[in-house]
Design a protein around this motif. Structure first.
Motif, PDB file in Angstrom:
ATOM      1  N   GLU A  52      13.845  36.049   2.162  1.00  0.00           N
ATOM      2  CA  GLU A  52      15.350  35.683   2.439  1.00  0.00           C
ATOM      3  C   GLU A  52      16.074  36.869   2.822  1.00  0.00           C
ATOM      4  N   THR A  53      15.887  37.853   1.997  1.00  0.00           N
ATOM      5  CA  THR A  53      16.915  39.158   1.842  1.00  0.00           C
ATOM      6  C   THR A  53      16.425  40.290   2.772  1.00  0.00           C
ATOM      7  N   THR A  54      14.917  40.452   2.835  1.00  0.00           N
ATOM      8  CA  THR A  54      14.452  41.509   3.652  1.00  0.00           C
ATOM      9  C   THR A  54      13.731  40.980   5.015  1.00  0.00           C
ATOM     10  N   TRP A  55      12.686  40.144   4.824  1.00  0.00           N
ATOM     11  CA  TRP A  55      12.215  39.469   6.088  1.00  0.00           C
ATOM     12  C   TRP A  55      13.038  38.891   6.944  1.00  0.00           C
ATOM     13  N   GLY A  56      14.232  38.336   6.471  1.00  0.00           N
ATOM     14  CA  GLY A  56      14.985  37.349   7.246  1.00  0.00           C
ATOM     15  C   GLY A  56      16.273  38.092   7.489  1.00  0.00           C
ATOM     16  N   HIS A  57      16.466  39.592   7.263  1.00  0.00           N
ATOM     17  CA  HIS A  57      17.399  40.078   7.489  1.00  0.00           C
ATOM     18  C   HIS A  57      17.937  40.372   9.080  1.00  0.00           C
ATOM     19  N   PRO A  58      18.927  40.067   9.536  1.00  0.00           N
ATOM     20  CA  PRO A  58      19.325  39.890  10.762  1.00  0.00           C
ATOM     21  C   PRO A  58      19.088  41.231  11.658  1.00  0.00           C
ATOM     22  N   CYS A  59      19.106  42.482  11.299  1.00  0.00           N
ATOM     23  CA  CYS A  59      18.929  43.624  11.574  1.00  0.00           C
ATOM     24  C   CYS A  59      17.503  43.994  11.577  1.00  0.00           C
ATOM     25  N   GLN A  60      16.661  43.394  10.962  1.00  0.00           N
ATOM     26  CA  GLN A  60      15.063  43.638  10.924  1.00  0.00           C
ATOM     27  C   GLN A  60      14.421  43.318  12.276  1.00  0.00           C
ATOM     28  N   SER A  61      13.622  44.200  13.006  1.00  0.00           N
ATOM     29  CA  SER A  61      13.103  43.972  13.970  1.00  0.00           C
ATOM     30  C   SER A  61      11.528  43.938  13.710  1.00  0.00           C
ATOM     31  N   ARG A  62      10.961  42.677  13.747  1.00  0.00           N
ATOM     32  CA  ARG A  62       9.612  42.368  13.488  1.00  0.00           C
ATOM     33  C   ARG A  62       8.693  42.837  14.763  1.00  0.00           C
ATOM     34  N   GLU A  63       9.302  42.956  15.850  1.00  0.00           N
ATOM     35  CA  GLU A  63       8.633  43.170  17.017  1.00  0.00           C
ATOM     36  C   GLU A  63       8.386  44.953  17.330  1.00  0.00           C
ATOM     37  N   LEU A  64       9.467  45.503  16.817  1.00  0.00           N
ATOM     38  CA  LEU A  64       9.413  47.058  16.791  1.00  0.00           C
ATOM     39  C   LEU A  64       8.735  47.653  15.550  1.00  0.00           C
ATOM     40  N   ALA A  65       8.707  46.747  14.360  1.00  0.00           N
ATOM     41  CA  ALA A  65       8.015  47.218  13.110  1.00  0.00           C
ATOM     42  C   ALA A  65       6.474  47.338  13.418  1.00  0.00           C
ATOM     43  N   THR A  66       5.847  48.242  12.947  1.00  0.00           N
ATOM     44  CA  THR A  66       4.490  48.598  13.119  1.00  0.00           C
ATOM     45  C   THR A  66       3.512  48.405  11.892  1.00  0.00           C
ATOM     46  N   GLU A  96      27.273  41.019  12.098  1.00  0.00           N
ATOM     47  CA  GLU A  96      26.557  40.018  11.758  1.00  0.00           C
ATOM     48  C   GLU A  96      25.875  40.059  10.437  1.00  0.00           C
ATOM     49  N   ALA A  97      25.420  41.443  10.126  1.00  0.00           N
ATOM     50  CA  ALA A  97      24.644  41.848   9.019  1.00  0.00           C
ATOM     51  C   ALA A  97      25.864  41.604   7.945  1.00  0.00           C
ATOM     52  N   GLN A  98      26.900  42.328   8.270  1.00  0.00           N
ATOM     53  CA  GLN A  98      28.051  41.955   7.157  1.00  0.00           C
ATOM     54  C   GLN A  98      28.030  40.849   6.603  1.00  0.00           C
ATOM     55  N   VAL A  99      28.168  39.835   7.553  1.00  0.00           N
ATOM     56  CA  VAL A  99      28.308  38.618   7.138  1.00  0.00           C
ATOM     57  C   VAL A  99      27.202  37.930   6.246  1.00  0.00           C
ATOM     58  N   TRP A 100      26.009  38.165   6.844  1.00  0.00           N
ATOM     59  CA  TRP A 100      24.932  37.518   6.367  1.00  0.00           C
ATOM     60  C   TRP A 100      24.433  38.153   5.078  1.00  0.00           C
ATOM     61  N   GLU A 101      24.692  39.435   4.665  1.00  0.00           N
ATOM     62  CA  GLU A 101      24.565  40.197   3.466  1.00  0.00           C
ATOM     63  C   GLU A 101      25.389  39.569   2.401  1.00  0.00           C
ATOM     64  N   ALA A 102      26.579  39.446   2.557  1.00  0.00           N
ATOM     65  CA  ALA A 102      27.475  38.577   1.748  1.00  0.00           C
ATOM     66  C   ALA A 102      27.036  37.209   1.357  1.00  0.00           C
ATOM     67  N   ALA A 103      26.458  36.550   1.944  1.00  0.00           N
ATOM     68  CA  ALA A 103      25.876  35.258   1.903  1.00  0.00           C
ATOM     69  C   ALA A 103      24.579  35.093   1.397  1.00  0.00           C
ATOM     70  N   HIS A 104      23.631  36.057   1.463  1.00  0.00           N
ATOM     71  CA  HIS A 104      22.159  36.160   1.101  1.00  0.00           C
ATOM     72  C   HIS A 104      21.676  36.929   0.251  1.00  0.00           C
ATOM     73  N   PRO A 138      34.444  36.468   6.155  1.00  0.00           N
ATOM     74  CA  PRO A 138      33.738  36.843   7.179  1.00  0.00           C
ATOM     75  C   PRO A 138      34.660  37.341   8.332  1.00  0.00           C
ATOM     76  N   ASP A 139      35.953  37.118   8.354  1.00  0.00           N
ATOM     77  CA  ASP A 139      36.666  37.714   9.637  1.00  0.00           C
ATOM     78  C   ASP A 139      37.073  39.048   9.305  1.00  0.00           C
ATOM     79  N   ASP A 140      36.526  39.761   8.160  1.00  0.00           N
ATOM     80  CA  ASP A 140      36.729  41.026   7.966  1.00  0.00           C
ATOM     81  C   ASP A 140      35.573  42.067   8.574  1.00  0.00           C
ATOM     82  N   ALA A 141      34.663  40.992   8.846  1.00  0.00           N
ATOM     83  CA  ALA A 141      33.200  41.956   9.242  1.00  0.00           C
ATOM     84  C   ALA A 141      33.289  43.181  10.329  1.00  0.00           C
TER      85      ALA A 141
END
Length: 305
Positions: free
Chosen positions: A199-213, A32-40, A10-13
């Motif tokens: 978990e891997t798509t809907w919950g990804h930290p870079c996904q913006s459900r507000e901007l997605a249409t 944040e995404a790098q750490v999240w993807e490695a774990a999810h 994680p400290d390599d992110a």
């Protein structure tokens, strides 16, 4: 220069984000995404992130694993990037050799790799035994410039953000799965695991459900434009598409236009997207928006034996 290959921590992110931003600037990511993807990543992918360390700093990164969503068994991936100021010093070779050895141990038959479209990178891939397949473009749009006006929404169609389906995202999953199945690809993908997608798509930290249409007809999502953002100034169209029976009505373009207008209103300044080089209809759509090609990668494959 001594190169050491080891597992990502994680400290390599932040250092990995620097590698990616310098090697391929249009690729949107965050620490944040790098750490999240490695774990999810799904267990079936046997996903692993390797980093190359030299002179006390991370100078390269490789993602590798099994293409578990591919209908063809034995497919795997090796995607490697090296900081430009450290290229030509054995960093990429150390990463690729470690990744290939691991994949052989997992029983993978072939490794697919996205390779930067410059002559040096393509020549290196050829020397490593990788053969070129299809290519894809990154495209950039200046969100501070004028955007096409939002077209009139057709009768019976409603434009809504993905947040409308937060209580039950399955209809969005079904739309994503149908569109993904039609995407041009050497490997192919079948989205058939709803739990994994949550978990891997809907919950990804870079996904913006507000901007997605979403374009919705009779309560059912039939077209969409998904969005990833760094939360600062950049967005990327994660996927845009329409169910087959609703194509030809401009719904994907409508959803994407709405998304771009929302992104600009939110203060984002750059929009990126990616298209298969052979996907002429989508390239034409993006050119009408004002996107311009800013980088190219070529998909390569190597039989691992």
């Amino acid at each position: 220069m001594t190169v050491t290959v080891r597992d990502f921590r994680p400290d390599d992110a932040e250092a990995v984000v620097r590698v990616l931003r310098e090697a391929i600037p249009p690729l949107l990511t965050t620490a944040e995404a790098q750490v999240w993807e490695a774990a999810h990543t799904p267990e079936a992918a046997r996903h692993r992130v390797l980093v190359a360390e030299a002179d006390g700093e991370v100078v390269g990164r490789c993602q590798t694993g099994l293409a578990h969503e591919s209908p063809t068994p034995g497919n795997a991936y090796v995607n490697t990037y090296v900081r430009p100021d450290r290229r030509g010093r054995g960093v990429g070779t150390a990463l690729v050799e470690a990744a290939e050895a691991r994949l052989r141990g997992l029983g993978a038959a072939r490794a697919y790799s996205w390779v930067l479209g410059d002559g040096r990178s393509l020549a290196y891939a050829g020397r490593r035994g990788y053969a070129p397949r299809r290519s894809a473009h990154f495209l950039r749009l200046d969100l501070t410039a004028p955007l096409p006006p939002l077209p009139e929404v057709p009768p019976g169609v409603e434009l809504v953000p993905c947040t409308v389906f937060e209580d039950d995202p399955r209809p969005v999953f079904e739309l994503d799965a149908a569109v993904t199945a039609d995407e041009p690809s050497d490997v192919g993908a079948e989205l058939d695991d709803y739990t994994d997608w949550l978990e891997t798509t809907w919950g990804h930290p870079c996904q913006s459900r507000e901007l997605a249409t979403l374009a919705v007809v009779d309560g059912r999502p039939v077209a969409f434009s998904a969005v990833a953002t760094d939360g600062v100034s950049r967005m990327s169209s994660a996927m845009t598409g329409t169910l087959r029976e609703y194509r030809g009505r401009g719904l994907a373009s409508l959803a994407k236009t709405a998304t771009l207008h929302k992104a600009r209103a939110a203060g984002l300044r750059e929009a990126f997207t990616g298209n298969d080089a052979g996907n002429a209809p989508m390239l034409a759509v993006n050119r009408r928006f004002g996107y311009e090609i800013c980088a190219t990668e070529v998909r390569h494959v190597r039989e691992l034996g």
